[in-house]
Design an enzyme around this catalytic site. Structure first.
Site, short mmCIF file in Angstrom:
data_model
loop_
_atom_site.label_atom_id
_atom_site.label_comp_id
_atom_site.label_asym_id
_atom_site.label_seq_id
_atom_site.Cartn_x
_atom_site.Cartn_y
_atom_site.Cartn_z
N CYS A 79 0.81 -1.22 0.00
CA CYS A 79 0.00 0.00 0.00
C CYS A 79 0.85 1.28 0.00
O CYS A 79 1.42 1.61 -1.03
CB CYS A 79 -0.98 -0.08 1.17
SG CYS A 79 -2.47 0.85 0.86
N HIS A 169 -3.22 -5.41 1.79
CA HIS A 169 -2.52 -5.62 3.06
C HIS A 169 -2.54 -7.09 3.48
O HIS A 169 -3.36 -7.48 4.32
CB HIS A 169 -3.21 -4.83 4.17
CG HIS A 169 -3.04 -3.36 4.06
ND1 HIS A 169 -1.97 -2.69 4.64
CD2 HIS A 169 -3.78 -2.41 3.45
CE1 HIS A 169 -2.08 -1.40 4.39
NE2 HIS A 169 -3.16 -1.20 3.66
N GLU A 171 -0.74 -8.52 5.50
CA GLU A 171 -0.43 -8.62 6.94
C GLU A 171 -1.68 -8.49 7.80
O GLU A 171 -1.65 -8.78 8.99
CB GLU A 171 0.63 -7.56 7.33
CG GLU A 171 0.17 -6.11 7.37
CD GLU A 171 -0.03 -5.45 6.01
OE1 GLU A 171 0.07 -6.14 4.98
OE2 GLU A 171 -0.30 -4.24 5.98
N1 GLN Z 1 -3.75 6.27 1.14
C1 GLN Z 1 -2.45 6.01 1.66
C2 GLN Z 1 -1.38 6.82 0.94
O1 GLN Z 1 -1.65 7.45 0.00
C3 GLN Z 1 -2.10 4.54 1.60
C4 GLN Z 1 -3.06 3.75 2.47
C5 GLN Z 1 -2.50 2.52 3.09
O2 GLN Z 1 -1.29 2.30 3.17
N2 GLN Z 1 -3.39 1.73 3.61
O3 GLN Z 1 -0.25 6.79 1.33
#
Ligand code: GLN
Length: 198
Positions: A79, A169, A171
């Site tokens: 992410c 994710h 994890e």
């Molecule tokens: N929206 C977050 C970003 O732009 C990422 C979200 C996440 O890691 N769950 O960094």
């Protein structure tokens, strides 16, 4: 096997827990000196990429981390971590480590569909659960990047040499297969290193 988990912000504790369950030992990267230890792979966790990017610069960790990834140390990014690695961010002028030749779109699923759960095929692992939280997706990749998973036509996981990156994710789910996949990448890397040094 020792894995370093970037621990300046975000859900690093969940990664640590999963890796330790799988038998790896973990160290946390919180300050520059932590990057001088010996470890076999790195995790860039989810969280907020803008905050993580800012802290990496303020803590003077940015260049060493980038160099380690460019030198071939295996990295798994989830992410916000994917955003840190991306060469381009479609809807943001900021750029971070730029080691992964992909273009990502931040917060790509909009506000209403901010968080959701899905199940999709991940190359080599069959169907796996995927938890998305204000997630980016990958708009485009360069030729050498291997696409590992898609969610609704959008690319959500890729591999490029030593870099494994995904929008979701693993994890946060019970399924450990993606972390195992990463640990196999690390094992391969250790084998190659051992060959080179003997
Ligand atoms: N929206 C977050 C970003 O732009 C990422 C979200 C996440 O890691 N769950 O960094």
């Amino acid at each position: 096997m020792k894995i370093a988990v970037l621990a300046v912000q975000g859900d690093f504790a969940e990664h640590k827990k999963m890796l330790e369950n799988l038998g790896a030992s973990c160290v946390e990267l919180r300050k520059k000196e932590d990057l001088f230890q010996k470890y076999d792979g790195i995790i860039l966790p989810g969280g907020e990429s803008t905050v993580q990017g800012k802290l990496l610069r303020e803590l003077d960790m940015f260049d060493s981390l980038k160099r380690q990834i460019e030198d071939g140390l295996p990295v798994m990014a989830t992410c916000a971590g994917l955003i840190l690695l991306a060469e381009n961010i479609e809807n943001d002028d900021r750029k971070y480590l730029k080691t992964l030749p992909v273009t990502v779109k931040r917060n790509a699923y909009g506000r209403q569909l901010g968080s959701f759960h899905a199940e999709n095929e991940f190359k080599g692992l069959c169907i796996i659960p995927m938890t998305f939280i204000r997630a980016p997706y990958i708009k485009s990749v360069s030729d050498e990047v291997e696409i590992l998973a898609k969610e609704n036509e959008h690319i959500v996981a890729v591999r490029y040499m030593n870099q494994l990156a995904m929008s979701f994710h693993p994890e946060l789910d019970e399924d450990e297969r993606v972390h195992k996949y990463f640990m196999e990448m690390v094992q391969e890397y250790k084998k190659i290193l051992a060959c080179c040094t003997h």
